[in-house]
Design an enzyme around this catalytic site. Structure first.
Site, PDB file in Angstrom:
ATOM      1  N   CYS A  58      -0.597   4.172   1.967  1.00  0.00           N
ATOM      2  CA  CYS A  58      -0.441   4.079   3.431  1.00  0.00           C
ATOM      3  C   CYS A  58       1.010   4.342   3.845  1.00  0.00           C
ATOM      4  O   CYS A  58       1.262   5.020   4.836  1.00  0.00           O
ATOM      5  CB  CYS A  58      -0.785   2.683   3.949  1.00  0.00           C
ATOM      6  SG  CYS A  58      -2.139   1.858   3.165  1.00  0.00           S
ATOM      7  N   ASP A  59       1.956   3.769   3.128  1.00  0.00           N
ATOM      8  CA  ASP A  59       3.329   3.721   3.643  1.00  0.00           C
ATOM      9  C   ASP A  59       4.334   4.583   2.877  1.00  0.00           C
ATOM     10  O   ASP A  59       5.438   4.832   3.378  1.00  0.00           O
ATOM     11  CB  ASP A  59       3.846   2.259   3.589  1.00  0.00           C
ATOM     12  CG  ASP A  59       3.000   1.337   4.462  1.00  0.00           C
ATOM     13  OD1 ASP A  59       2.410   1.838   5.430  1.00  0.00           O
ATOM     14  OD2 ASP A  59       2.941   0.133   4.163  1.00  0.00           O
ATOM     15  N   CYS A 107       0.836  -1.205   0.000  1.00  0.00           N
ATOM     16  CA  CYS A 107       0.000   0.000   0.000  1.00  0.00           C
ATOM     17  C   CYS A 107       0.868   1.252   0.000  1.00  0.00           C
ATOM     18  O   CYS A 107       1.330   1.703   1.060  1.00  0.00           O
ATOM     19  CB  CYS A 107      -0.934  -0.010   1.206  1.00  0.00           C
ATOM     20  SG  CYS A 107      -2.017   1.433   1.251  1.00  0.00           S
TER      21      CYS A 107
END
Ligand code: NAP
Length: 353
Positions: free
Chosen positions: A176-177, A173
């Protein structure tokens, strides 16, 4: 869960959608029963442990309400001395991590009386009401309404080295990261040739010094417009006809590179230095326990049958979060649809009485 008891609503799943549904149904005094998933080796291996995908990530920077950084200047000017001192002590400078966020949601749901069972729903009979659910440990539950919030799991290639460096450079992701310090100003690798791979690679160019896309064929599956955007981006280099053989790294630094192999000349390998490896080879919705009873789209995601509602093809069964969303796949959207499913279920139950 005593014999002959019929629950009002059972929620299956413990990601943001499940907990949001639990908070709302509990506050509506529906006394929800939530199955958060079982803790066992099989679920561990398949990324299906309780608390969902967020429990497997690090910092969550895009969930509203959890700003990171030093906010003392803001607290000091916005609040009186006592309150600002209190906030300076309690505010988490690192923002919130995925596991923390999920534990907080879980606790919030429990505070309003949600009963939580650490087990999977292994099978169900949705052909007549009340519905019958069977847990992995053999318990049978009868319920008037069901909210399916079992999420989806990211697909990985299945390499042992991929597993070893999860949360240490391996992710599925980018949204997200991607902004984490370890990925900034460093070369990164994205695997896949679909829209997700295009999107992740483009997004990562904001932070990375360079992004390699590793794709097993000589053309992308992605939509033309997204593929063209990628091909025009000077920071992206595509390694066509290539697969990842191994993620390279060590205990101290996590991912340090990948070894790729040509699909045309199988003896040809190349090592690429990178600090991040992003798998973008699709997701799989967690629906096997439904055994085909709920209508899905061709790609396996549950179909919402009423526009702007979380209804499924079976009256009394609602779906929320990633199990019904192959598009947004964010914690905030999952929580939002969990709330919708709770309200839809509450209204539907009211209509039955
Ligand atoms: P996808 O379209 O199924 O693409 C998966 C990609 O991963 C394919 O290129 C596939 O290669 C590759 N792949 C799969 N298994 C592999 C393996 N074992 N080894 C190496 N490569 C492998 O999945 P997606 O990109 O996640 O997209 C899913 C859906 O969401 C699509 O309908 C997509 O349009 C949509 N989506 C839309 C947007 C947007 O519009 N903004 C963004 C993201 C996703 P092959 O091509 O060789 O099969």
């Amino acid at each position: 869960m005593t014999d002959n008891k019929i629950e009002d609503v059972v929620i299956i799943g413990s990601g943001p959608s499940g907990w949001a549904a639990a908070i709302y149904t509990a506050r509506a005094e529906l006394n929800p029963l939530l199955f958060e998933g079982a803790i066992n080796n099989e679920n561990y291996a398949n990324g299906l442990l309780p608390l969902g995908q967020l429990a497997q990530t690090t910092e969550v920077e895009n969930y509203p309400g959890f700003p990171s950084g030093d906010l003392s200047g803001y607290f000091n000017t916005a609040f009186d001395e006592r309150k600002s001192e209190e906030l300076n002590t309690t505010h988490h400078k690192a923002g919130v991590s995925g596991p923390e966020l999920m534990e907080l949601m879980r606790q919030q749901a429990k505070n309003f009386g949600t009963r939580v069972v650490t087990d999977d729903i292994a099978s169900c009979d949705l052909s007549s009401r009340p519905f019958t659910l069977k847990s992995l440990s053999g318990e049978e539950i009868k319920t008037k309404a069901v909210i399916i919030a079992t999420g989806a799991r990211a697909n990985y290639l299945g390499l042992e080295s991929e597993d070893r460096y999860k949360n240490h450079g391996v992710s599925a992701c980018a949204v997200c990261d991607g902004a984490l310090p370890r990925f900034r100003n460093q070369p990164l690798v994205v695997v896949g040739g679909g829209d997700s791979a295009m999107e992740e690679a483009s997004f990562l160019t904001k932070f990375a010094s360079k992004v390699y896309i590793i794709h097993r064929r000589d053309e992308f599956r992605a939509s033309k417009i997204m593929a063209e955007r990628v091909l025009a981006n000077e920071k992206i280099e595509v390694k066509w006809n290539s697969v990842v053989d191994e993620v390279l790294g060590d205990e101290k630094d996590g991912v340090t590179g990948v070894r790729i192999r040509s699909t045309v000349d199988k003896d040809k390998t190349e090592d690429l230095a990178c600090t991040g490896y992003f798998a973008a080879i699709g997701h799989t919705p967690n629906t096997s326990f439904l055994d085909g009873q709920i209508e899905t789209h061709e790609n396996g995601y549950i179909k919402w049958t009423v526009p702007f509602r979380t209804n499924t093809n079976i009256e009394g069964v609602f779906a929320a979060g990633d199990v019904a969303d192959d598009n947004y796949k964010q914690a905030i959207t999952a929580a939002g649809s969990g709330c919708q499913a709770a309200l839809d279920a509450e209204r539907w139950l009211e209509e039955q009485e």
